[in-house]
Scaffold this motif. Sequence first.
Motif, PDB file in Angstrom:
ATOM      1  N   PHE A  51       0.849  -1.193   0.000  1.00 42.36           N
ATOM      2  CA  PHE A  51       0.000   0.000   0.000  1.00 42.36           C
ATOM      3  C   PHE A  51       0.883   1.241   0.000  1.00 42.36           C
ATOM      4  O   PHE A  51       1.761   1.383   0.852  1.00 42.36           O
ATOM      5  CB  PHE A  51      -0.925  -0.015   1.223  1.00 42.36           C
ATOM      6  N   GLN A  52       0.639   2.115  -0.969  1.00 37.96           N
ATOM      7  CA  GLN A  52       1.409   3.353  -1.068  1.00 37.96           C
ATOM      8  C   GLN A  52       1.479   3.985   0.314  1.00 37.96           C
ATOM      9  O   GLN A  52       0.450   4.214   0.956  1.00 37.96           O
ATOM     10  CB  GLN A  52       0.754   4.304  -2.058  1.00 37.96           C
ATOM     11  N   SER A  53       2.699   4.269   0.754  1.00 36.38           N
ATOM     12  CA  SER A  53       2.912   4.674   2.135  1.00 36.38           C
ATOM     13  C   SER A  53       3.543   6.049   2.243  1.00 36.38           C
ATOM     14  O   SER A  53       4.730   6.201   2.530  1.00 36.38           O
ATOM     15  CB  SER A  53       3.784   3.624   2.845  1.00 36.38           C
ATOM     16  N   VAL A  54       2.736   7.061   1.994  1.00 32.93           N
ATOM     17  CA  VAL A  54       3.172   8.444   2.143  1.00 32.93           C
ATOM     18  C   VAL A  54       2.734   8.897   3.537  1.00 32.93           C
ATOM     19  O   VAL A  54       1.526   8.986   3.813  1.00 32.93           O
ATOM     20  CB  VAL A  54       2.563   9.343   1.041  1.00 32.93           C
ATOM     21  N   ALA A  55       3.695   9.154   4.397  1.00 37.20           N
ATOM     22  CA  ALA A  55       3.381   9.450   5.801  1.00 37.20           C
ATOM     23  C   ALA A  55       2.439  10.643   5.939  1.00 37.20           C
ATOM     24  O   ALA A  55       1.497  10.598   6.738  1.00 37.20           O
ATOM     25  CB  ALA A  55       4.668   9.681   6.590  1.00 37.20           C
ATOM     26  N   ALA A  56       2.653  11.703   5.179  1.00 37.40           N
ATOM     27  CA  ALA A  56       1.803  12.901   5.303  1.00 37.40           C
ATOM     28  C   ALA A  56       0.341  12.568   5.009  1.00 37.40           C
ATOM     29  O   ALA A  56      -0.566  13.037   5.707  1.00 37.40           O
ATOM     30  CB  ALA A  56       2.307  14.000   4.373  1.00 37.40           C
ATOM     31  N   GLU A  57       0.100  11.751   3.989  1.00 42.72           N
ATOM     32  CA  GLU A  57      -1.271  11.369   3.652  1.00 42.72           C
ATOM     33  C   GLU A  57      -1.865  10.450   4.713  1.00 42.72           C
ATOM     34  O   GLU A  57      -3.037  10.562   5.073  1.00 42.72           O
ATOM     35  CB  GLU A  57      -1.298  10.673   2.288  1.00 42.72           C
ATOM     36  N   ALA A  58      -1.058   9.531   5.222  1.00 46.45           N
ATOM     37  CA  ALA A  58      -1.527   8.621   6.265  1.00 46.45           C
ATOM     38  C   ALA A  58      -1.876   9.386   7.544  1.00 46.45           C
ATOM     39  O   ALA A  58      -2.866   9.063   8.214  1.00 46.45           O
ATOM     40  CB  ALA A  58      -0.471   7.558   6.560  1.00 46.45           C
TER      41      ALA A  58
END
Length: 149
Positions: free
Chosen positions: A85-92
Amino acid sequence: MQLVLFCGIQATGKSTFYQQRFFHSHVRISMDLLRTRHRERRLLELCLETQQCCVIDNTNPTQAERAVYLAAARAAGFEVVGYFFQSVAAEALVRNQQRPPERQIPDKGIRATRNRLELPTRAEGFDQLYFVRVLNNQAFDVTSWQDEI
């Protein structure tokens, strides 16, 4: 028989993806539900012994953590399918704030998992490997992993 292994930081849509794609066919094995590694291991063993399809719905950020599941599944003759799963911290972090308070993860936990994250590879033992992006309205874009590398 199939073992599906999710990989990605918290709040990237893994549990929602499970509900949409695997709820009616695969047992969900998740530390969020089981709370201890002992319970998790017992449920995994039961699924493997009874040839029950299952999904490992955890972050599984490192190759070493994934190897435990891959080895057990292989020994039981299961096909292993991975979803990263695409793991962009800011979006998470934004999605995490939209969760009910009792389901929110501390921000430092999300960042710590992101710092440990190792991209999966087919060489780890996956029969199939996919890349998942969260879209609007709880929809997902799923592509074959080799398309992403």
